[in-house]
Design a protein around this motif. Structure first.
Motif, PDB file in Angstrom:
ATOM      1  N   GLU A 218       0.821  -1.204   0.000  1.00 36.89           N
ATOM      2  CA  GLU A 218       0.000   0.000   0.000  1.00 36.89           C
ATOM      3  C   GLU A 218       0.860   1.260   0.000  1.00 36.89           C
ATOM      4  OE1 GLU A 218      -3.215   0.290  -0.366  1.00 36.89           O
ATOM      5  OE2 GLU A 218      -3.507  -1.871  -0.506  1.00 36.89           O
ATOM      6  N   SER A 219       2.065   1.160   0.567  1.00 40.30           N
ATOM      7  CA  SER A 219       2.931   2.329   0.661  1.00 40.30           C
ATOM      8  C   SER A 219       4.379   1.883   0.824  1.00 40.30           C
ATOM      9  CB  SER A 219       2.536   3.209   1.851  1.00 40.30           C
ATOM     10  OG  SER A 219       2.822   2.537   3.071  1.00 40.30           O
ATOM     11  N   TYR A 220       5.286   2.848   0.639  1.00 39.30           N
ATOM     12  CA  TYR A 220       6.706   2.562   0.836  1.00 39.30           C
ATOM     13  C   TYR A 220       6.999   2.228   2.297  1.00 39.30           C
ATOM     14  CZ  TYR A 220      11.768   3.174   0.646  1.00 39.30           C
ATOM     15  OH  TYR A 220      13.127   2.977   0.742  1.00 39.30           O
ATOM     16  N   ALA A 254      -2.012  -7.095 -14.001  1.00 41.69           N
ATOM     17  CA  ALA A 254      -1.397  -6.484 -12.818  1.00 41.69           C
ATOM     18  C   ALA A 254      -1.687  -4.985 -12.769  1.00 41.69           C
ATOM     19  CB  ALA A 254       0.105  -6.721 -12.826  1.00 41.69           C
ATOM     20  N   ARG A 255      -1.968  -4.507 -11.567  1.00 41.69           N
ATOM     21  CA  ARG A 255      -2.216  -3.084 -11.352  1.00 41.69           C
ATOM     22  C   ARG A 255      -1.622  -2.668 -10.012  1.00 41.69           C
ATOM     23  NH1 ARG A 255      -3.381  -3.897 -15.817  1.00 41.69           N
ATOM     24  NH2 ARG A 255      -5.159  -3.158 -17.063  1.00 41.69           N
ATOM     25  N   GLY A 256      -1.134  -1.431  -9.930  1.00 43.85           N
ATOM     26  CA  GLY A 256      -0.673  -0.899  -8.664  1.00 43.85           C
ATOM     27  C   GLY A 256       0.833  -0.796  -8.553  1.00 43.85           C
ATOM     28  N   VAL A 257       1.306  -0.675  -7.321  1.00 43.23           N
ATOM     29  CA  VAL A 257       2.726  -0.479  -7.015  1.00 43.23           C
ATOM     30  C   VAL A 257       3.250  -1.673  -6.244  1.00 43.23           C
ATOM     31  CG1 VAL A 257       4.376   0.930  -5.728  1.00 43.23           C
ATOM     32  CG2 VAL A 257       2.545   2.040  -7.024  1.00 43.23           C
ATOM     33  N   TYR A 258       4.413  -2.178  -6.674  1.00 43.63           N
ATOM     34  CA  TYR A 258       5.031  -3.346  -6.065  1.00 43.63           C
ATOM     35  C   TYR A 258       6.484  -3.026  -5.722  1.00 43.63           C
ATOM     36  CZ  TYR A 258       1.028  -6.085  -7.710  1.00 43.63           C
ATOM     37  OH  TYR A 258      -0.243  -6.572  -7.922  1.00 43.63           O
ATOM     38  N   TYR A 259       6.971  -3.644  -4.670  1.00 43.91           N
ATOM     39  CA  TYR A 259       8.370  -3.499  -4.272  1.00 43.91           C
ATOM     40  C   TYR A 259       9.055  -4.855  -4.397  1.00 43.91           C
ATOM     41  CZ  TYR A 259       7.075   1.099  -2.649  1.00 43.91           C
ATOM     42  OH  TYR A 259       6.625   2.391  -2.602  1.00 43.91           O
ATOM     43  N   VAL A 260      10.183  -4.865  -5.083  1.00 41.84           N
ATOM     44  CA  VAL A 260      10.865  -6.098  -5.448  1.00 41.84           C
ATOM     45  C   VAL A 260      12.244  -6.138  -4.808  1.00 41.84           C
ATOM     46  CG1 VAL A 260      11.612  -7.545  -7.384  1.00 41.84           C
ATOM     47  CG2 VAL A 260       9.687  -5.961  -7.674  1.00 41.84           C
ATOM     48  N   GLU A 261      12.617  -7.284  -4.280  1.00 43.74           N
ATOM     49  CA  GLU A 261      13.963  -7.453  -3.737  1.00 43.74           C
ATOM     50  C   GLU A 261      14.758  -8.387  -4.638  1.00 43.74           C
ATOM     51  OE1 GLU A 261      13.014  -8.791   0.248  1.00 43.74           O
ATOM     52  OE2 GLU A 261      13.415  -6.775   0.997  1.00 43.74           O
TER      53      GLU A 261
END
Length: 282
Positions: A218-220, A254-261
């Motif tokens: 949802e957020s950083y 896919a929609r939205g914001v994702y964080y990848v490692e």
């Protein structure tokens, strides 16, 4: 009138086709963009069209290149229309465009022209760390945005420096936080290194046996506090969401914001497709 790109005559245009556009002061033959080309060429029944737009700027300075993004987009649109006219089996609407840095904004102009002139737009645009300098306050028509293709996916690796900060697509992936990549810590120019890292990351996603798996945040801040980190032991994350893979095999839903490692060295993908439920990779 543009005379930028010759029309290829010895390829089978019924095959799936990729269009690769490099960034500022770059050639598809001479730098990291070449990695993407070489990985694609390992696949059967696939065309890769390469746009080399260095000649649009006689002065090797960034502002000149920015001003020529619009002209490069017109050349791309003219090239694709001519290709379709000479080869009706080629469908612009099925094209997947991959643009890096400044080259990620070129298909925006091409798409606007194609939609206005012949009523079609690209099937997909993948923006690889779209350029930020001189695009910070650009209007929607002057930069990559979701209206430019049926599906726009964007990978951010140097947000706030060389790369755009805000989401630019239907889905945006921020790798290792999106700003600095750990592999670049000892580089003499870590910002540029982080910007370029989007190229080997994306190259790794082309192979069918690697996956940059991630889940939505949802957020950083939520990402920082690990409440939405990907859990490889489950096919559903802590937010009851099915994980998706960044890059070549990203689902178009896919929609939205994702964080990848990622790993800090090659191979960069943390997880493999084979350990995931096969239905997720579709």
């Amino acid at each position: 009138m543009c005379h930028c790109f010759p029309v290829p005559v010895s390829i089978d245009l019924t095959y799936e086709t990729k269009l690769l556009i490099p960034g500022y002061d770059e050639s598809v033959y001479l730098n990291e963009t070449r990695l993407i080309l070489e990985e694609y060429l390992k696949r059967n029944k696939l065309n890769v069209l390469r746009i080399d737009w260095l000649k649009l700027s006689k002065l090797r300075c960034y502002p000149t290149f920015v001003s020529n993004v619009r002209h490069a987009g017109k050349c791309v649109a003219d090239f694709l229309k001519k290709l379709h006219t000479n080869h009706p089996e080629f469908k612009i609407k099925n094209l997947h465009v991959i643009g890096f840095s400044l080259g990620a904004h070129v298909p925006s102009f091409a798409s606007d022209l194609l939609q206005a002139q012949i009523g079609v737009k690209f099937a997909r645009i993948t923006g690889l760390d779209p350029a930020l300098p001189l695009f910070l306050a650009a209007t929607r028509r002057w930069k990559l945005d979701p209206s430019d293709a049926d599906f726009v996916d964007v990978i951010h690796t140097n947000s706030g420096e060389f790369g755009k900060v805000e989401p630019c697509g239907h889905v945006d992936f921020y790798v290792n936080g999106g700003r600095r990549q750990s592999v670049c810590e000892n580089d003499t120019f870590p910002a540029r290194c982080s910007h370029l890292m989007v190229l080997p990351y994306f190259t790794d996603t082309i192979s069918t046996n690697t996956g940059f798996w991630t889940t939505q945040c949802e957020s950083y801040l939520e990402y920082l506090f690990t409440s939405c980190r990907f859990n490889v032991s489950s096919t559903v994350d802590q937010n009851n969401q099915t994980p998706i893979s960044m890059g070549e095999h990203c689902p178009k839903s896919a929609r939205g914001v994702y964080y990848v490692e990622t790993n800090s060295s090659s191979p960069f993908a943390l997880y493999q497709y084979k350990i995931m439920n096969s239905s997720i990779a579709e």
